[in-house]
Design a protein around this motif. Structure first.
Motif, PDB file in Angstrom:
ATOM      1  N   VAL A  88       6.454  10.345  -6.609  1.00 45.34           N
ATOM      2  CA  VAL A  88       5.096  10.169  -6.088  1.00 45.34           C
ATOM      3  C   VAL A  88       4.441  11.526  -5.838  1.00 45.34           C
ATOM      4  N   TYR A  92       1.137  13.217  -7.679  1.00 43.88           N
ATOM      5  CA  TYR A  92       0.036  13.746  -6.868  1.00 43.88           C
ATOM      6  C   TYR A  92      -0.304  15.182  -7.270  1.00 43.88           C
ATOM      7  N   ALA A 172      -3.965   3.045  -3.866  1.00 45.75           N
ATOM      8  CA  ALA A 172      -3.751   3.827  -2.644  1.00 45.75           C
ATOM      9  C   ALA A 172      -3.532   5.305  -2.964  1.00 45.75           C
ATOM     10  N   LEU A 173      -2.665   5.594  -3.931  1.00 47.79           N
ATOM     11  CA  LEU A 173      -2.412   6.989  -4.290  1.00 47.79           C
ATOM     12  C   LEU A 173      -3.643   7.648  -4.913  1.00 47.79           C
ATOM     13  N   ILE A 176      -5.909   8.914  -2.219  1.00 48.44           N
ATOM     14  CA  ILE A 176      -5.464  10.170  -1.596  1.00 48.44           C
ATOM     15  C   ILE A 176      -5.722  11.343  -2.536  1.00 48.44           C
ATOM     16  N   SER A 247      -1.191  11.360   3.536  1.00 42.82           N
ATOM     17  CA  SER A 247      -0.260  10.247   3.326  1.00 42.82           C
ATOM     18  C   SER A 247       0.131   9.603   4.647  1.00 42.82           C
ATOM     19  N   SER A 251      -1.476   5.809   5.367  1.00 41.47           N
ATOM     20  CA  SER A 251      -0.463   4.736   5.293  1.00 41.47           C
ATOM     21  C   SER A 251       0.115   4.391   6.661  1.00 41.47           C
ATOM     22  N   GLY A 255       4.112   5.244   4.298  1.00 40.72           N
ATOM     23  CA  GLY A 255       4.157   5.524   2.876  1.00 40.72           C
ATOM     24  C   GLY A 255       3.796   4.327   2.030  1.00 40.72           C
ATOM     25  N   SER A 260       4.085   3.347  -2.233  1.00 41.40           N
ATOM     26  CA  SER A 260       3.248   3.940  -3.280  1.00 41.40           C
ATOM     27  C   SER A 260       2.625   5.262  -2.850  1.00 41.40           C
ATOM     28  N   THR A 261       2.590   5.544  -1.552  1.00 38.22           N
ATOM     29  CA  THR A 261       2.076   6.827  -1.059  1.00 38.22           C
ATOM     30  C   THR A 261       3.152   7.580  -0.278  1.00 38.22           C
TER      31      THR A 261
END
Length: 315
Positions: A88, A92, A172-173, A176, A247, A251, A255, A260-261
């Motif tokens: 993850v 990012y 979600a990611l 961010i 994150s 979240s 996470g 997923s984050t």
């Protein structure tokens, strides 16, 4: 009758000079003592203690117990969340850094012109980075992208389905990542400073040759700006690997959804301050340090191919 004593006029100034030099060095070290004390107490000491803890099984309820490489073996052989958090974080970094720097360079090119009120525009574009990745900004971002937030309602207003981005494993990611890209002000200012150092005579020369805007950018701007680009890439990559606050806040420290984050630093925090496995968390911290150090060394190695300095030397 005593023989005349040898002249000492040349020696006295030398001794006085040496004494003054020693006094100056001593004064310098005295003034540096608070900094050295802070370095030892707040940086080197905790760093070495963390290295020791990485080879122990330690929690707040018991003293450190030496286990050798057990933490590292568990990390790489029987902890799937470790690899998931690393994946993850890598996604990012790979997505956010190029997009953020592309935005920063594009805006810097637009602001590198003499226009009325250009200072106001530069300040406005820098403002998001001035706020930083603070808790308040992350809270606002979470409310914007949550169900019933401004972004979701905006999608509904134009006929698109309303989406709860924060609780979606798909979005979600990216939410961010968008927050990181929005804060492009700091690299933009560095790009702008680099653009100011490019001689205008070079642009005049390629204009005479009929290179056009793309030719100006490709043959003049990019090569001469390559040291600044490398600096920004290096800095943003290191900072992105250490991202934690977005994150954690977005979240609620889990996470989620469905990990997923789950950034690497957030998982490190969970292992240390939720599971109270400080030895394991210290081992994770040193793995991150080693990975970033290796990546930094590789980036410096590769930079010899595409980074060009003013003296024509690729270092």
């Amino acid at each position: 009758m005593r023989p005349p004593r040898p002249p000492t006029a040349g020696r006295a100034p030398g001794r006085a000079k040496n004494r003054r030099g020693f006094a100056d060095r001593t004064a310098g070290y005295v003034f540096l003592l608070p900094w050295f004390a802070g370095l030892a107490v707040f940086t080197v000491g905790p760093l070495l203690y963390s290295l020791y803890l990485s080879f122990t099984d330690y929690s707040l309820l018991q003293s450190p117990h030496w286990v050798g490489l057990a933490n590292f073996r568990e990390m790489f052989t029987s902890d799937p969340r470790f690899f998931h958090a690393a994946r993850v974080t890598l996604v990012y970094v790979v997505v956010s850094v190029p997009v953020k720097l592309a935005l920063a360079l594009g805006v810097a090119l637009l602001l590198n012109r003499r226009r009325r009120g250009i200072g106001v525009y530069r300040s406005l574009f820098y403002l998001p980075s001035l706020l930083g990745t603070s808790v308040a900004v992350a809270l606002v971002w979470r409310s914007l992208f949550a169900q019933g937030g401004a972004v979701s309602d905006g999608f509904g207003a134009i006929g698109l389905p309303k989406t709860d981005f924060i609780n979606s494993t798909t979005w979600a990611l990216p939410a961010i990542i968008l927050l990181a890209c929005w804060q492009f002000g700091a690299p933009m200012v560095i790009f702008l400073a680099g653009l100011k150092q490019i001689p205008t005579e070079l642009y005049d020369a390629v204009d005479v040759d009929g290179a056009g805007k793309w030719g100006r950018f490709r043959h003049i701007t990019l090569p001469l700006l390559s040291p600044v680009i490398f600096f920004n890439v290096l800095l943003e990559t290191i900072n992105s690997f250490q991202a934690f606050t977005p994150s954690f806040i977005i979240s609620n420290g889990t996470g989620g959804p469905a990990d997923s984050t789950l950034f690497y630093t957030l998982y490190l925090y969970q292992r240390g301050f939720t599971d109270f496995r400080f030895g394991y968390a210290s081992a994770m911290a040193w793995v991150l340090l080693a990975a970033v150090a290796i990546l930094t060394a590789l980036m410096f190695r590769v930079s010899r191919v595409w980074v060009f300095y003013g003296d024509g030397d690729n270092r």
